[in-house]
Design a protein around this motif. Sequence first.
Motif, short mmCIF file in Angstrom:
data_model
loop_
_atom_site.label_atom_id
_atom_site.label_comp_id
_atom_site.label_asym_id
_atom_site.label_seq_id
_atom_site.Cartn_x
_atom_site.Cartn_y
_atom_site.Cartn_z
N PRO A 94 43.48 27.15 51.03
CA PRO A 94 42.63 26.61 49.96
C PRO A 94 42.34 27.62 48.84
CG PRO A 94 41.76 25.98 52.10
CD PRO A 94 42.84 26.97 52.36
N TYR A 95 42.48 28.91 49.12
CA TYR A 95 42.15 29.95 48.13
C TYR A 95 43.39 30.61 47.54
CZ TYR A 95 38.00 29.14 50.89
OH TYR A 95 36.96 28.52 51.57
N LEU A 96 44.55 30.11 47.91
CA LEU A 96 45.80 30.73 47.46
C LEU A 96 46.68 29.77 46.69
CD1 LEU A 96 46.72 32.60 50.81
CD2 LEU A 96 45.32 33.43 48.91
N GLN A 97 46.15 28.64 46.23
CA GLN A 97 46.94 27.61 45.57
C GLN A 97 47.48 28.09 44.22
OE1 GLN A 97 47.75 24.68 47.08
NE2 GLN A 97 46.70 25.60 48.83
N PRO A 131 50.47 34.90 51.37
CA PRO A 131 51.06 33.83 50.56
C PRO A 131 50.27 33.48 49.30
CG PRO A 131 49.92 32.88 52.45
CD PRO A 131 49.83 34.37 52.61
N PHE A 132 50.00 34.50 48.46
CA PHE A 132 49.32 34.24 47.19
C PHE A 132 50.25 33.48 46.25
CE2 PHE A 132 46.82 38.00 48.51
CZ PHE A 132 45.55 37.49 48.33
N LYS A 133 49.81 32.33 45.71
CA LYS A 133 50.62 31.55 44.77
C LYS A 133 49.97 31.46 43.39
CE LYS A 133 52.55 28.68 48.48
NZ LYS A 133 52.67 27.30 49.02
N GLY A 134 48.69 31.80 43.31
CA GLY A 134 47.98 31.70 42.05
C GLY A 134 48.28 32.86 41.11
N LYS A 135 47.58 32.88 40.00
CA LYS A 135 47.78 33.92 38.98
C LYS A 135 46.66 34.96 39.07
CE LYS A 135 50.12 30.91 35.66
NZ LYS A 135 50.08 30.36 34.27
N VAL A 136 47.00 36.19 38.78
CA VAL A 136 46.00 37.27 38.76
C VAL A 136 45.16 37.13 37.50
CG1 VAL A 136 45.64 39.75 38.63
CG2 VAL A 136 47.44 38.82 40.11
N ASN A 137 43.86 37.20 37.65
CA ASN A 137 42.92 37.17 36.53
C ASN A 137 41.84 38.20 36.81
OD1 ASN A 137 40.79 36.66 34.73
ND2 ASN A 137 41.28 34.49 34.60
N LEU A 138 41.89 39.34 36.12
CA LEU A 138 40.98 40.44 36.41
C LEU A 138 39.59 40.23 35.84
CD1 LEU A 138 43.38 43.49 35.85
CD2 LEU A 138 42.86 42.27 37.98
N LYS A 139 39.45 39.36 34.83
CA LYS A 139 38.15 39.20 34.17
C LYS A 139 37.31 38.09 34.77
CE LYS A 139 39.39 41.15 29.67
NZ LYS A 139 39.43 40.90 28.19
N ASN A 140 37.91 36.95 35.04
CA ASN A 140 37.12 35.81 35.52
C ASN A 140 37.89 35.00 36.56
OD1 ASN A 140 34.93 34.06 35.66
ND2 ASN A 140 35.77 32.73 34.06
N PRO A 141 38.18 35.60 37.70
CA PRO A 141 38.98 34.90 38.72
C PRO A 141 38.15 33.88 39.50
CG PRO A 141 38.33 37.04 39.52
CD PRO A 141 37.82 36.97 38.11
N GLU A 142 38.81 32.87 40.02
CA GLU A 142 38.13 31.90 40.88
C GLU A 142 37.81 32.51 42.24
OE1 GLU A 142 39.77 27.81 41.01
OE2 GLU A 142 41.19 28.56 39.52
#
Length: 461
Positions: A101-104, A136-147
């Motif tokens: 659920p956290y790696l979509q 199995p990370f599939k999402g995008k890296v976001n250093l400022k405002n990640p989910e």
Amino acid sequence: MALAASALQRYLLLLAQEHLEFRLPEITSLLSLCGGQFSGEQEIRVNSPFWILNIPSEEMARGLMKRTVCAKSIFELWGHGRSAGELYASLKNYPTDKMLPYLQSDSTYKVHIHTFNKTLTQAQKIKKIDALEFLPFKGKVNLKNPEHIFWILEDYGMNPNDVPEEPLHLYFGRWIADGQRELIESYSVKKRHFIGNTSMDACLSFIMANHARVKPNDVVYDPFVGTGGLLISSAHFGAYVCGTDIDYNTIHGLGKASRKNQKWRGPDENIRANLRQYGLEKYYLDALVADSSRPIWRKGMLFDAIITDPPYGIREAPRRMGSQKEAVKSVERSTENHSFVSSSYHLSDIFFDLLKFAAEHLVMAGRLVYWLPIYRPEYTEDIVPRHPCLKLISNCEQMLSSHTSRRLITMEKVKEFKDQDENSYLLDGQYMPYRGHNSFREKYFSGVTKRIAKEEKDNQK
């Protein structure tokens, strides 16, 4: 009925490295307040900043963090080990359905690294993050405002003079919530409108409210209220607060100021103004001029918690109302021409009056939290006052000097008060051992005098 261990999710708690003895009672109290319980099987190294807890739900974990000032953050623990290899093996065994659920692919994330007792270079941090590419990370890296935020936490031990090359413990988890450490600064006594010589440190004040399991709509009472510092933390958590004190000037905000470069207290320096400063005035019931050694409350008047810091005789002398015979010897007058006869109030009497009051006026399962000063060379647990209606929950030490300290005592009401319980402490012999602490003030200053003499002698060498 306790939940089975298999039904509990494991969480990693990151704690602040101060007030170490107070941390476990705070976390235990808050878990019970949230409807959980502290398992005897928890992986706790008491002085370590990393604790693994079994908690029934993420909601309960968030509830814990909405209250604690001893913990910094909590994480859903996905893996841990004593080496990188053990950590990776642990992560590979973590259920994939709990990760997904956290790696979509439509989510964003970042990985943060925290090390205890060691500083890593940026290159070292990147290398450790890259080593987790098997996840199995599939999402995008976001250093400022990640989910979602994931943390690698590494423990290099407690000795800053002997830091190992590799960490002793490694953890990986999903960040859930932060604790309430910012309250320590926002409620700092340095910024408070009305203070006195004995105003309680903000951090300890919140710890006391947590040990007492204060919750919204409780009624909390402080029989030695002073400038009301202990009322503030309880009001912050939604409790209605009140107190009493024998000092008319303090209750009414009159007389000399305790603040540096200020001679007299201003017209709006009082307990109500303190609560107003923090937007908590609606929780203020009242503060009364009263002698805590004399009954003023009707029978059946019940409080959810009693939180207090009685006078030890160091900065403020313990006092109670005296008899008319003492009037000739000691009459005190305030700036408003209010007078009362003052007599000495022994520490032994203060604490046993306090326990008797708590036994009678607390609700069932209500808690008494108070400070007990002790002379360390003579301390044993036997001199902690007891009452048959009150169960000792925790006993935590805060050092004052090499020879003195004070202990934060938390007790819970477990039995209804009966008339025969009123003087029960006189029957079990506990009253006499504690009478030795009536000379706490003399012992305290004796130690100070000896230390000064030693320093002067050392300086002459």
